[in-house]
Design a protein around this motif. Structure first.
Motif, PDB file in Angstrom:
ATOM      1  N   GLU A 174      -6.201   6.218   6.526  1.00 55.54           N
ATOM      2  CA  GLU A 174      -5.315   6.963   5.628  1.00 55.54           C
ATOM      3  C   GLU A 174      -4.162   7.604   6.394  1.00 55.54           C
ATOM      4  O   GLU A 174      -3.064   7.726   5.861  1.00 55.54           O
ATOM      5  CB  GLU A 174      -6.099   8.028   4.875  1.00 55.54           C
ATOM      6  N   SER A 175      -4.395   7.991   7.635  1.00 49.22           N
ATOM      7  CA  SER A 175      -3.344   8.632   8.423  1.00 49.22           C
ATOM      8  C   SER A 175      -2.213   7.661   8.765  1.00 49.22           C
ATOM      9  O   SER A 175      -1.097   8.080   9.053  1.00 49.22           O
ATOM     10  CB  SER A 175      -3.928   9.234   9.699  1.00 49.22           C
ATOM     11  N   SER A 176      -2.494   6.358   8.745  1.00 47.09           N
ATOM     12  CA  SER A 176      -1.466   5.372   9.087  1.00 47.09           C
ATOM     13  C   SER A 176      -0.735   4.838   7.856  1.00 47.09           C
ATOM     14  O   SER A 176       0.110   3.961   7.966  1.00 47.09           O
ATOM     15  CB  SER A 176      -2.093   4.208   9.857  1.00 47.09           C
ATOM     16  N   ARG A 177      -1.037   5.393   6.691  1.00 46.64           N
ATOM     17  CA  ARG A 177      -0.455   4.919   5.429  1.00 46.64           C
ATOM     18  C   ARG A 177       1.075   4.938   5.450  1.00 46.64           C
ATOM     19  O   ARG A 177       1.723   3.966   5.081  1.00 46.64           O
ATOM     20  CB  ARG A 177      -0.980   5.791   4.289  1.00 46.64           C
ATOM     21  N   ASP A 178       1.666   6.054   5.881  1.00 47.38           N
ATOM     22  CA  ASP A 178       3.129   6.173   5.889  1.00 47.38           C
ATOM     23  C   ASP A 178       3.770   5.212   6.881  1.00 47.38           C
ATOM     24  O   ASP A 178       4.831   4.645   6.606  1.00 47.38           O
ATOM     25  CB  ASP A 178       3.547   7.613   6.207  1.00 47.38           C
ATOM     26  N   GLN A 179       3.115   4.999   8.010  1.00 52.59           N
ATOM     27  CA  GLN A 179       3.635   4.069   9.015  1.00 52.59           C
ATOM     28  C   GLN A 179       3.631   2.640   8.470  1.00 52.59           C
ATOM     29  O   GLN A 179       4.590   1.889   8.653  1.00 52.59           O
ATOM     30  CB  GLN A 179       2.807   4.150  10.290  1.00 52.59           C
ATOM     31  N   ILE A 180       2.582   2.264   7.783  1.00 53.17           N
ATOM     32  CA  ILE A 180       2.485   0.924   7.198  1.00 53.17           C
ATOM     33  C   ILE A 180       3.540   0.751   6.107  1.00 53.17           C
ATOM     34  O   ILE A 180       4.201  -0.295   6.033  1.00 53.17           O
ATOM     35  CB  ILE A 180       1.062   0.652   6.661  1.00 53.17           C
ATOM     36  N   LYS A 181       3.716   1.777   5.276  1.00 48.29           N
ATOM     37  CA  LYS A 181       4.745   1.695   4.229  1.00 48.29           C
ATOM     38  C   LYS A 181       6.133   1.528   4.840  1.00 48.29           C
ATOM     39  O   LYS A 181       6.949   0.748   4.345  1.00 48.29           O
ATOM     40  CB  LYS A 181       4.694   2.935   3.338  1.00 48.29           C
ATOM     41  N   ALA A 182       6.395   2.235   5.949  1.00 48.47           N
ATOM     42  CA  ALA A 182       7.692   2.111   6.625  1.00 48.47           C
ATOM     43  C   ALA A 182       7.867   0.706   7.192  1.00 48.47           C
ATOM     44  O   ALA A 182       8.957   0.122   7.112  1.00 48.47           O
ATOM     45  CB  ALA A 182       7.813   3.159   7.731  1.00 48.47           C
ATOM     46  N   SER A 183       6.801   0.148   7.762  1.00 40.47           N
ATOM     47  CA  SER A 183       6.862  -1.212   8.305  1.00 40.47           C
ATOM     48  C   SER A 183       7.104  -2.231   7.198  1.00 40.47           C
ATOM     49  O   SER A 183       7.874  -3.180   7.368  1.00 40.47           O
ATOM     50  CB  SER A 183       5.569  -1.557   9.047  1.00 40.47           C
ATOM     51  N   LEU A 184       6.453  -2.041   6.055  1.00 39.79           N
ATOM     52  CA  LEU A 184       6.670  -2.936   4.917  1.00 39.79           C
ATOM     53  C   LEU A 184       8.114  -2.854   4.428  1.00 39.79           C
ATOM     54  O   LEU A 184       8.717  -3.874   4.100  1.00 39.79           O
ATOM     55  CB  LEU A 184       5.703  -2.591   3.776  1.00 39.79           C
ATOM     56  N   GLU A 185       8.672  -1.653   4.390  1.00 42.81           N
ATOM     57  CA  GLU A 185      10.063  -1.492   3.963  1.00 42.81           C
ATOM     58  C   GLU A 185      11.028  -2.161   4.936  1.00 42.81           C
ATOM     59  O   GLU A 185      12.005  -2.792   4.524  1.00 42.81           O
ATOM     60  CB  GLU A 185      10.409  -0.013   3.784  1.00 42.81           C
ATOM     61  N   SER A 186      10.758  -2.046   6.232  1.00 42.62           N
ATOM     62  CA  SER A 186      11.602  -2.714   7.236  1.00 42.62           C
ATOM     63  C   SER A 186      11.528  -4.224   7.066  1.00 42.62           C
ATOM     64  O   SER A 186      12.542  -4.918   7.144  1.00 42.62           O
ATOM     65  CB  SER A 186      11.153  -2.348   8.648  1.00 42.62           C
ATOM     66  N   PHE A 187      10.322  -4.727   6.861  1.00 37.73           N
ATOM     67  CA  PHE A 187      10.112  -6.157   6.650  1.00 37.73           C
ATOM     68  C   PHE A 187      10.879  -6.604   5.398  1.00 37.73           C
ATOM     69  O   PHE A 187      11.556  -7.633   5.402  1.00 37.73           O
ATOM     70  CB  PHE A 187       8.616  -6.426   6.520  1.00 37.73           C
ATOM     71  N   ARG A 188      10.775  -5.815   4.322  1.00 32.16           N
ATOM     72  CA  ARG A 188      11.453  -6.145   3.058  1.00 32.16           C
ATOM     73  C   ARG A 188      12.971  -6.157   3.236  1.00 32.16           C
ATOM     74  O   ARG A 188      13.663  -7.002   2.664  1.00 32.16           O
ATOM     75  CB  ARG A 188      11.053  -5.141   1.977  1.00 32.16           C
ATOM     76  N   ALA A 189      13.487  -5.242   4.046  1.00 35.52           N
ATOM     77  CA  ALA A 189      14.932  -5.186   4.281  1.00 35.52           C
ATOM     78  C   ALA A 189      15.421  -6.415   5.053  1.00 35.52           C
ATOM     79  O   ALA A 189      16.495  -6.949   4.767  1.00 35.52           O
ATOM     80  CB  ALA A 189      15.292  -3.915   5.046  1.00 35.52           C
ATOM     81  N   GLN A 190      14.622  -6.889   6.010  1.00 31.21           N
ATOM     82  CA  GLN A 190      15.009  -8.031   6.829  1.00 31.21           C
ATOM     83  C   GLN A 190      14.747  -9.369   6.135  1.00 31.21           C
ATOM     84  O   GLN A 190      15.543 -10.300   6.246  1.00 31.21           O
ATOM     85  CB  GLN A 190      14.247  -8.018   8.169  1.00 31.21           C
ATOM     86  N   TYR A 191      13.608  -9.484   5.460  1.00 28.18           N
ATOM     87  CA  TYR A 191      13.188 -10.758   4.856  1.00 28.18           C
ATOM     88  C   TYR A 191      12.708 -10.512   3.423  1.00 28.18           C
ATOM     89  O   TYR A 191      11.498 -10.584   3.142  1.00 28.18           O
ATOM     90  CB  TYR A 191      12.073 -11.395   5.688  1.00 28.18           C
ATOM     91  N   PRO A 192      13.616 -10.223   2.494  1.00 24.62           N
ATOM     92  CA  PRO A 192      13.201  -9.831   1.139  1.00 24.62           C
ATOM     93  C   PRO A 192      12.461 -10.912   0.353  1.00 24.62           C
ATOM     94  O   PRO A 192      11.698 -10.601  -0.549  1.00 24.62           O
ATOM     95  CB  PRO A 192      14.519  -9.467   0.444  1.00 24.62           C
ATOM     96  N   ARG A 193      12.643 -12.177   0.694  1.00 26.37           N
ATOM     97  CA  ARG A 193      11.988 -13.253  -0.074  1.00 26.37           C
ATOM     98  C   ARG A 193      10.830 -13.899   0.666  1.00 26.37           C
ATOM     99  O   ARG A 193      10.402 -14.989   0.323  1.00 26.37           O
ATOM    100  CB  ARG A 193      13.015 -14.314  -0.442  1.00 26.37           C
ATOM    101  N   SER A 194      10.326 -13.236   1.664  1.00 25.98           N
ATOM    102  CA  SER A 194       9.239 -13.795   2.459  1.00 25.98           C
ATOM    103  C   SER A 194       7.933 -13.823   1.662  1.00 25.98           C
ATOM    104  O   SER A 194       7.545 -12.827   1.052  1.00 25.98           O
ATOM    105  CB  SER A 194       9.042 -12.954   3.725  1.00 25.98           C
TER     106      SER A 194
END
Length: 132
Positions: free
Chosen positions: A44-64
């Protein structure tokens, strides 16, 4: 390196961060393995970090395709942790699979509406003495 080789190294490695560090940071492959590693070690403590990583991924590769799979995995992992997690998963399922959750029983003033049919069997009619 070839993707299947990286996948094998990642799957069989005792130190998966070393495999991730061999990849070029910012590539789709790097995001996939990095997020997969974070999700495999989810807390649970890593939830925000994972969400940030997902957002970065979405910004770089939105249709992946991998992004949508990893996002779904995160939503299922996070489902029972917070009320927000439940809402995000239900929203995702509704959008992705055109589902609706309108079959819920209506509740008025904190109690369920009475049913037309009984929801308990009469114990006198099904007791051992009656049946034997």
């Amino acid at each position: 390196m070839e993707t299947s080789t990286n996948l094998e190294q990642f799957a069989f490695s005792h130190d998966r961060t070393s495999v991730i560090n061999q990849l070029i940071q910012g590539t789709e492959e790097w995001y996939c393995f990095n997020l997969l590693h974070q999700l495999n070690n989810y807390k649970e403590s890593s939830r925000d970090q994972i969400k940030a990583s997902l957002e970065s991924f979405r910004a770089q590769y939105p249709r992946s395709e991998a992004l949508s799979q990893l996002n779904a995995r995160f939503l299922f992992l996070d489902f029972d942790k917070t009320e927000q997690g439940k809402n995000e998963l239900f929203d995702f399922l509704q959008r992705s699979y055109n589902l609706s959750f309108k079959d819920e029983k209506e509740v008025s003033h904190g109690s369920a509406m009475p049913s037309k049919f009984p929801n308990k069997l009469n114990q006198d009619e099904i007791s051992w003495d009656t049946l034997l």
